[in-house]
Design a protein around this motif. Structure first.
Motif, PDB file in Angstrom:
ATOM      1  N   THR A 164       0.826  -1.210   0.000  1.00 42.77           N
ATOM      2  CA  THR A 164       0.000   0.000   0.000  1.00 42.77           C
ATOM      3  C   THR A 164       0.856   1.254   0.000  1.00 42.77           C
ATOM      4  N   LEU A 165       1.894   1.264   0.834  1.00 46.24           N
ATOM      5  CA  LEU A 165       2.776   2.422   0.882  1.00 46.24           C
ATOM      6  C   LEU A 165       3.483   2.643  -0.448  1.00 46.24           C
ATOM      7  N   LEU A 166       3.897   1.570  -1.074  1.00 50.81           N
ATOM      8  CA  LEU A 166       4.569   1.700  -2.363  1.00 50.81           C
ATOM      9  C   LEU A 166       3.599   2.179  -3.440  1.00 50.81           C
ATOM     10  N   ASP A 167       2.344   1.715  -3.388  1.00 51.41           N
ATOM     11  CA  ASP A 167       1.357   2.180  -4.353  1.00 51.41           C
ATOM     12  C   ASP A 167       1.079   3.665  -4.182  1.00 51.41           C
ATOM     13  N   VAL A 168       0.998   4.101  -2.915  1.00 51.58           N
ATOM     14  CA  VAL A 168       0.769   5.525  -2.652  1.00 51.58           C
ATOM     15  C   VAL A 168       1.936   6.353  -3.168  1.00 51.58           C
ATOM     16  N   ALA A 169       3.160   5.870  -2.937  1.00 52.74           N
ATOM     17  CA  ALA A 169       4.338   6.598  -3.418  1.00 52.74           C
ATOM     18  C   ALA A 169       4.389   6.634  -4.931  1.00 52.74           C
ATOM     19  N   ASN A 170       3.947   5.546  -5.553  1.00 55.46           N
ATOM     20  CA  ASN A 170       3.956   5.508  -7.012  1.00 55.46           C
ATOM     21  C   ASN A 170       2.911   6.455  -7.609  1.00 55.46           C
ATOM     22  N   ASP A 171       1.759   6.596  -6.929  1.00 52.51           N
ATOM     23  CA  ASP A 171       0.714   7.494  -7.418  1.00 52.51           C
ATOM     24  C   ASP A 171       1.021   8.958  -7.144  1.00 52.51           C
ATOM     25  N   ASP A 172       1.846   9.214  -6.155  1.00 50.99           N
ATOM     26  CA  ASP A 172       2.184  10.593  -5.791  1.00 50.99           C
ATOM     27  C   ASP A 172       3.706  10.756  -5.773  1.00 50.99           C
ATOM     28  N   PRO A 173       4.324  11.005  -6.916  1.00 54.92           N
ATOM     29  CA  PRO A 173       5.795  11.117  -6.971  1.00 54.92           C
ATOM     30  C   PRO A 173       6.340  12.248  -6.117  1.00 54.92           C
ATOM     31  N   LEU A 180       8.012   8.136   3.967  1.00 55.32           N
ATOM     32  CA  LEU A 180       7.705   6.816   3.427  1.00 55.32           C
ATOM     33  C   LEU A 180       8.742   5.795   3.848  1.00 55.32           C
ATOM     34  N   LEU A 181      10.000   6.171   3.794  1.00 55.35           N
ATOM     35  CA  LEU A 181      11.071   5.245   4.182  1.00 55.35           C
ATOM     36  C   LEU A 181      10.983   4.894   5.662  1.00 55.35           C
ATOM     37  N   ASP A 182      10.650   5.860   6.495  1.00 55.69           N
ATOM     38  CA  ASP A 182      10.526   5.584   7.932  1.00 55.69           C
ATOM     39  C   ASP A 182       9.410   4.571   8.197  1.00 55.69           C
ATOM     40  N   ARG A 183       8.284   4.747   7.520  1.00 58.23           N
ATOM     41  CA  ARG A 183       7.177   3.820   7.720  1.00 58.23           C
ATOM     42  C   ARG A 183       7.508   2.446   7.159  1.00 58.23           C
ATOM     43  N   LEU A 184       8.176   2.399   6.017  1.00 61.29           N
ATOM     44  CA  LEU A 184       8.592   1.107   5.461  1.00 61.29           C
ATOM     45  C   LEU A 184       9.585   0.408   6.374  1.00 61.29           C
TER      46      LEU A 184
END
Length: 367
Positions: A164-173, A180-184
């Motif tokens: 989900t986090l990666l999809d959000v990052a991909n949709d919002d460059p 994002l990295l901290d949450r991952l």
């Protein structure tokens, strides 16, 4: 199943065959009394014609008795074989039911039970033992199935969050990559922690470890020292006491066991002003590690489930030290791997007391 005392199978077979032989001997003696007392004392060897004379009611004497005795013996032999076959079949009939249950268990049907009726003897004890084994095996398989389902669910959660986090990052460059990295990193750390806990649990269950001489009191002090900052952060008093408690086992696994118990006692405690006590004692042939903590009152039905994998209290889900739900399950496996047993007791004033009973070292020269 509670049974009254009964005759053993060996005694039953002995009495059955002995009684049958007594009846056969009585028939033989009766035949001897009828024929021999009226005949001659001289030795007589019959020929073929004498066997035909046996059926002639006018004939009597040695020429008739000897062939008649041979016919009686032949009849007793056949009668004994048939009667013995029937008696043995009746006596050994429970083995058929046990064999049928064994075949059903081999085919995967673990819910079947023999439930052999009658008083207690060797066959009934064997059937009851087999029923007990099937019940334990069925419970173990069900536990493993629940564990596999829970493990799959727990492992799927961090993976789903990561996707989900990666999809959000991909949709919002333009999204902040640092957040994002901290949450991952947090999600990945939880997945690693869960995987390591599963590996440790498997290692304990398989007993694939080297045994050595260990002092459990030193491990308790080490675990308490490691977790002291967490206890101070939560305002919890941590007390360690006890004498030298030597035993033979895996130092790494026993340290993990002790650390898990102390950590659970700190996390599942009062919000402030709680206490945790760790005590080690040694008696004849056994050592005991007892960890007690303050906290909320626990229902007995909840206490009985705390050692199952992925079992958590409601307050644990929102805790900053939530863990992966395998703490006490790992403790239980480590204790079982060291041939000990674990007892959990709810304290009347609130909290829990966990006692680990482990066998002590075998004295030198003991067999």
């Amino acid at each position: 199943m509670d049974r009254g005392p009964g005759l053993s199978v060996r005694l039953k077979l002995t009495l059955s065959y002995a009684g049958f032989l007594v009846v056969a001997g009585a028939l033989l003696l009766a035949a001897v009394w009828v024929f021999l007392l009226r005949g001659s004392n001289s030795l007589y060897v019959p020929d073929l014609s004498d066997f035909l004379r046996v059926f002639d009611p006018r004939s009597f004497g040695p020429a008739v008795f000897v062939p008649a005795a041979i016919l009686v013996l032949a009849f007793l032999l056949v009668f004994g074989l048939v009667g013995g076959w029937i008696l043995a079949g009746r006596m050994l009939a429970p083995l058929t039911r046990i064999a049928d249950a064994t075949r059903m268990a081999a085919d995967g049907t673990l819910s079947h039970r023999i439930r052999l009726p009658g008083r207690r003897d060797e066959f009934r004890e064997l059937a009851d033992s087999f029923d007990t084994m099937l019940a334990q095996l069925e419970a173990h398989v069900a536990e493993q199935q629940r564990f596999a389902a829970n493990a799959s669910h727990e492992l799927r959660t961090p993976l789903a969050i990561t996707r989900t986090l990666l999809d959000v990052a991909n949709d919002d460059p333009n999204r902040d990559t640092g957040e994002l990295l901290d949450r991952l990193r947090v999600v990945n750390g939880r997945a690693i922690e869960l995987t390591e806990a599963l590996l440790l649990l498997s290692r304990a269950d398989q007993r694939s470890f080297t045994r050595e001489h260990v002092d459990l009191s030193l491990l308790a002090e080490e675990a308490a020292e490691t977790l002291l900052p967490l206890a101070e952060k939560r305002g919890i008093t941590l007390d360690v006491s006890g004498s030298i408690t030597p035993l033979v086992g895996s130092q790494a696994l026993l340290l993990q066991m002790t650390t898990n118990l102390v950590h659970n006692a700190i996390v599942h405690n009062l919000p402030d002003g709680g206490a945790v006590s760790v005590a080690t004692t040694s008696s004849r042939g056994s050592v005991v590690l007892a960890v007690a903590n303050t906290g909320d009152r626990l229902a007995p039905e909840l206490v009985s489930t705390l050692t199952e994998p992925f079992q958590r209290g409601s307050e644990r889900i929102h805790s900053d030290q939530a863990g992966v739900g395998l703490g006490l399950a790992i403790v239980k496996s480590i204790v079982r791997a060291h041939d000990g047993h674990l007892t959990l007791t709810s304290r009347p004033t609130g909290g829990l007391t966990v006692a680990v009973h482990l066998p002590g070292p075998v004295p030198h020269g003991a067999v």
